[in-house]
Enzyme design. Structure first.
Site, mmCIF file in Angstrom:
data_model
loop_
_atom_site.group_PDB
_atom_site.id
_atom_site.type_symbol
_atom_site.label_atom_id
_atom_site.label_comp_id
_atom_site.label_asym_id
_atom_site.label_seq_id
_atom_site.Cartn_x
_atom_site.Cartn_y
_atom_site.Cartn_z
ATOM 1 N N ALA A 1 -0.909 4.604 -9.445
ATOM 2 C CA ALA A 1 -1.955 4.228 -8.477
ATOM 3 C C ALA A 1 -2.740 5.468 -8.063
ATOM 4 O O ALA A 1 -2.158 6.522 -7.814
ATOM 5 C CB ALA A 1 -1.317 3.580 -7.249
ATOM 6 N N GLY A 2 -4.047 5.332 -8.037
ATOM 7 C CA GLY A 2 -4.878 6.461 -7.643
ATOM 8 C C GLY A 2 -6.247 5.968 -7.231
ATOM 9 O O GLY A 2 -6.673 4.874 -7.623
ATOM 10 N N ASN B 1 -20.720 17.059 2.020
ATOM 11 C CA ASN B 1 -21.131 15.701 2.425
ATOM 12 C C ASN B 1 -19.950 14.756 2.641
ATOM 13 O O ASN B 1 -20.149 13.582 2.941
ATOM 14 C CB ASN B 1 -22.016 15.083 1.325
ATOM 15 C CG ASN B 1 -23.355 15.775 1.247
ATOM 16 O OD1 ASN B 1 -23.888 16.211 2.279
ATOM 17 N ND2 ASN B 1 -23.887 15.915 0.049
ATOM 18 N N ASN C 1 -14.009 19.338 -10.880
ATOM 19 C CA ASN C 1 -15.169 18.494 -11.186
ATOM 20 C C ASN C 1 -16.082 18.419 -9.967
ATOM 21 O O ASN C 1 -15.600 18.303 -8.842
ATOM 22 C CB ASN C 1 -14.690 17.088 -11.574
ATOM 23 C CG ASN C 1 -15.717 16.341 -12.384
ATOM 24 O OD1 ASN C 1 -16.744 16.902 -12.778
ATOM 25 N ND2 ASN C 1 -15.453 15.070 -12.618
ATOM 26 N N TYR D 1 -10.157 14.750 -5.029
ATOM 27 C CA TYR D 1 -9.448 14.163 -6.181
ATOM 28 C C TYR D 1 -8.783 15.265 -7.021
ATOM 29 O O TYR D 1 -7.610 15.168 -7.387
ATOM 30 C CB TYR D 1 -10.462 13.379 -7.018
ATOM 31 C CG TYR D 1 -9.884 12.644 -8.210
ATOM 32 C CD1 TYR D 1 -9.166 11.464 -8.038
ATOM 33 C CD2 TYR D 1 -10.087 13.108 -9.504
ATOM 34 C CE1 TYR D 1 -8.660 10.770 -9.137
ATOM 35 C CE2 TYR D 1 -9.594 12.419 -10.608
ATOM 36 C CZ TYR D 1 -8.874 11.254 -10.420
ATOM 37 O OH TYR D 1 -8.378 10.577 -11.508
ATOM 38 N N ASP E 1 0.871 -1.180 0.000
ATOM 39 C CA ASP E 1 0.000 0.000 0.000
ATOM 40 C C ASP E 1 0.907 1.228 0.000
ATOM 41 O O ASP E 1 1.607 1.480 0.982
ATOM 42 C CB ASP E 1 -0.879 -0.043 1.261
ATOM 43 C CG ASP E 1 -1.788 1.172 1.377
ATOM 44 O OD1 ASP E 1 -1.565 2.167 0.641
ATOM 45 O OD2 ASP E 1 -2.710 1.127 2.210
HETATM 46 N N1 LIG Z 1 -9.846 6.056 -16.064
HETATM 47 C C1 LIG Z 1 -9.814 7.348 -16.331
HETATM 48 O O1 LIG Z 1 -10.596 7.825 -17.146
HETATM 49 C C2 LIG Z 1 -8.825 8.254 -15.648
HETATM 50 C C3 LIG Z 1 -8.872 9.605 -15.953
HETATM 51 C C4 LIG Z 1 -7.961 10.457 -15.362
HETATM 52 C C5 LIG Z 1 -7.012 9.959 -14.492
HETATM 53 N N2 LIG Z 1 -6.982 8.646 -14.199
HETATM 54 C C6 LIG Z 1 -5.939 8.193 -13.260
HETATM 55 O O2 LIG Z 1 -5.242 7.104 -13.826
HETATM 56 C C7 LIG Z 1 -4.769 6.241 -12.799
HETATM 57 C C8 LIG Z 1 -5.228 4.819 -13.076
HETATM 58 O O3 LIG Z 1 -6.642 4.834 -13.164
HETATM 59 P P1 LIG Z 1 -7.537 3.563 -13.569
HETATM 60 O O4 LIG Z 1 -8.692 4.075 -14.299
HETATM 61 O O5 LIG Z 1 -6.696 2.513 -14.182
HETATM 62 O O6 LIG Z 1 -8.046 3.144 -12.104
HETATM 63 P P2 LIG Z 1 -8.217 1.714 -11.433
HETATM 64 O O7 LIG Z 1 -9.014 1.946 -10.201
HETATM 65 O O8 LIG Z 1 -8.708 0.720 -12.421
HETATM 66 O O9 LIG Z 1 -6.714 1.341 -11.037
HETATM 67 C C9 LIG Z 1 -6.001 1.967 -10.007
HETATM 68 C C10 LIG Z 1 -5.085 0.953 -9.375
HETATM 69 O O10 LIG Z 1 -4.363 1.596 -8.297
HETATM 70 C C11 LIG Z 1 -4.340 0.694 -7.200
HETATM 71 N N3 LIG Z 1 -4.189 1.408 -5.941
HETATM 72 C C12 LIG Z 1 -5.098 2.210 -5.344
HETATM 73 N N4 LIG Z 1 -4.635 2.632 -4.156
HETATM 74 C C13 LIG Z 1 -3.419 2.084 -3.984
HETATM 75 C C14 LIG Z 1 -2.458 2.133 -2.954
HETATM 76 N N5 LIG Z 1 -2.688 2.815 -1.829
HETATM 77 N N6 LIG Z 1 -1.300 1.459 -3.107
HETATM 78 C C15 LIG Z 1 -1.071 0.741 -4.239
HETATM 79 N N7 LIG Z 1 -1.948 0.659 -5.253
HETATM 80 C C16 LIG Z 1 -3.110 1.316 -5.129
HETATM 81 C C17 LIG Z 1 -5.691 -0.012 -7.271
HETATM 82 O O11 LIG Z 1 -5.707 -1.212 -6.512
HETATM 83 C C18 LIG Z 1 -5.855 -0.228 -8.757
HETATM 84 O O12 LIG Z 1 -5.295 -1.430 -9.184
HETATM 85 C C19 LIG Z 1 -5.285 6.819 -11.490
HETATM 86 O O13 LIG Z 1 -4.276 7.617 -10.896
HETATM 87 C C20 LIG Z 1 -6.456 7.665 -11.931
HETATM 88 O O14 LIG Z 1 -6.723 8.697 -11.025
HETATM 89 C C21 LIG Z 1 -7.880 7.773 -14.741
#
Ligand SMILES: NC(=O)c1ccc[n+]([C@@H]2O[C@H](COP(=O)([O-])OP(=O)(O)OC[C@H]3O[C@@H](n4cnc5c(N)ncnc54)[C@H](O)[C@@H]3O)[C@@H](O)[C@H]2O)c1
Length: 469
Positions: free
Chosen positions: A311-312, A321, A369, A375, A284
């Site tokens: 990771a996010g 809220n 947003n 976020y 983590d």
């Molecule tokens: N999908 C989109 O449209 C989009 C748009 C803008 C930004 N993003 C960013 O892209 C990145 C990936 O997004 P995604 O859509 O693949 O999301 P997702 O939720 O499918 O994948 C995120 C991954 O990060 C891992 N993770 C979360 N917290 C963690 C932690 N504390 N330690 C280790 N791993 C952790 C999760 O387990 C997951 O596997 C993120 O940073 C997200 O904010 C996504």
């Protein structure tokens, strides 16, 4: 998730209905496949003033075996290209346009004054209809902040309006970018030229990128078929979605990967790691001891070359809220953890000169947003971190850049309500959502050893989304 409207609009019946009703007709985007050439088709070159990048362009086109043709604004190209051993010729006869081309490249580095702007009109007016679908357009300039006169800085800054408008006008999945190349950085152009002329930038458009002089000067020789060969790369959040795509693209490009995700995601993580011959690391990143654990793991590995902070998490609620722990979790994982990990890896020497840090921001961090104060704060903070750390890390020979994805088809966006999802997909110049691979390709470009001139950049992978534009 599949975009059924995209398939419908490209079927014969669907295309007729869409034309009849004046509905958008997004084209399926061409994406890169390993082993294919940078460009399938020729490049039309033009220029204004006394262009300064022609030798660098000739070297780049030779290296990528591209065929070029010269617009009337650049008659000197034919001789220069011939000397460089390039296939070339003149484009168009008298005032008639020439063949269809896959890309347009305009060298504006010599443009000193807005009174010279007509050269841009001549070139793009002549060529706009001659770009093939999924074509590429690149305008090259000098960074306005470093120009020798206010007149030149004004002309160079004006290029932004032109490129962003062309990106909206040309349609047919054509992408348009502006690249400012600092004086002394001409030899750093090739990795960016290759990215922006190829299908790798399928969902990147209307972007402005700055190439500077790297702390270790000189071009770096790379094997362009596997530019990340031998690089040890940490990808966080790699068990699924965008992170899994990043790992896949980097493995394709020759990297040795360390794929990290939370222990709860172990099954998916193991599957990705096994498929790519990578190491799985269940951790983590938000935990207090994660930076030390990562520095220890990296040092035991002889150091890592690239760190990708992907990771996010989202915990959406309006701020009135939102419980405090939701605020804290998002800021901690998406932003503070990255800051702590960067410090630990750099201070311990686990990330050394030549190292690359690539972060994942979001257009929410640019546009804001509803329901995403936590976020958007974290993702805008990522941009702040990239911009403030770039000069600090440059002294150590390390670059830091970010990508800001827009609407990308993942589990995260599949959970978005239908109407919002459709708006996210269509409100951009490509008329569709991006794929995780589109984000991954941009990250791989920043991670390349040949991208030492790129630092402090934030590139949106959003198909030129209207949000935050
Ligand atoms: N999908 C989109 O449209 C989009 C748009 C803008 C930004 N993003 C960013 O892209 C990145 C990936 O997004 P995604 O859509 O693949 O999301 P997702 O939720 O499918 O994948 C995120 C991954 O990060 C891992 N993770 C979360 N917290 C963690 C932690 N504390 N330690 C280790 N791993 C952790 C999760 O387990 C997951 O596997 C993120 O940073 C997200 O904010 C996504």
């Amino acid at each position: 998730m599949t975009d059924s409207y995209l398939s419908f609009a490209n079927s014969s019946l669907g295309s007729r209905i869409a034309t009849l009703l004046g509905l958008p007709q997004p084209l399926p985007l061409e994406r890169y496949r390993a082993g294919q050439p940078v460009l399938k088709g020729s490049v039309l070159l033009g220029a204004g003033g006394e262009p300064e990048l022609l030798p660098a362009l000739a070297a780049g086109f030779k290296s990528m075996a591209a065929q070029t043709v010269a617009h009337r604004s650049l008659p000197q190209w034919t001789q220069l290209a011939n000397q460089a051993g390039l296939m070339t010729g003149r484009w168009g006869v008298e005032d008639k346009p020439g063949e269809k081309v896959k890309a347009l490249v305009f060298d504006a580095t010599g443009m000193q004054d807005s009174a010279e702007a007509d050269a841009l009109y001549q070139f793009f007016h002549d060529a706009a209809r001659s770009v093939l679908p999924c074509g590429r357009v690149l305008v090259l300039g000098r960074p306005p902040e470093a120009c020798s006169s206010p007149r030149m800085a004004t002309m160079q800054r004006a290029l932004e309006g032109l490129t962003r408008s062309l990106a909206k006008e040309l349609k047919r999945a054509i992408t348009v970018q502006l690249v400012y190349v600092a004086e002394g950085a001409n030899d750093q152009l090739e990795s960016t030229l290759r990215f922006f002329l190829s299908p790798r930038c399928a969902y990147v458009s209307g972007q402005v990128v700055r190439i500077g002089v790297p702390s270790v000067a000189g071009a770096v020789a790379v094997d362009w078929t596997q530019p990340l060969q031998g690089k040890k790369i940490l990808v966080t959040g790699a068990s699924r979605g965008i992170g899994a795509a990043i790992a896949e693209v980097m493995a394709r490009d020759g990297a040795q990967l360390i794929c990290l995700d939370v222990p709860q995601a172990q099954a998916g993580l193991d599957e990705v790691a096994a498929r790519l011959g990578a190491r799985a690391l269940a951790l983590d990143i938000g935990a207090a001891d994660a930076p030390q654990k990562l520095a220890d793991a990296a040092l035991a590995d002889g150091g890592w070359g690239v760190v990708v902070h992907n990771a996010g998490i989202t915990r959406d609620k309006t701020i009135a809220n939102m419980k405090e722990h939701l605020w804290q979790a998002v800021v901690n994982v998406n932003l503070s953890a990255q800051e702590r990990i960067n410090d630990a890896l750099v201070d311990s020497g686990a990330l050394k000169a030549g190292g690359r840090i690539v972060c994942v921001s979001s257009i929410s961090g640019i546009a804001g947003n509803l329901g995403q104060t936590n976020y958007a704060l974290s993702k805008a903070g990522v941009i702040g971190m990239v911009q403030s750390m770039a000069p600090v890390l440059a002294k150590k020979g390390i670059t830091i850049n970010a990508v800001a994805p827009g609407f990308i088809e993942t589990q995260m966006t599949a959970a978005v309500p239908f109407a919002l999802r459709e708006a996210g997909r269509r409100m951009n110049s490509m008329g569709q959502g991006g794929q995780p691979v589109d984000v991954a390709e941009a990250i791989a470009w920043f991670a390349s050893p040949a991208s030492g001139g790129l630092t402090g950049n934030v590139v949106r992978v959003c198909g030129q989304s209207l949000l935050g534009a």
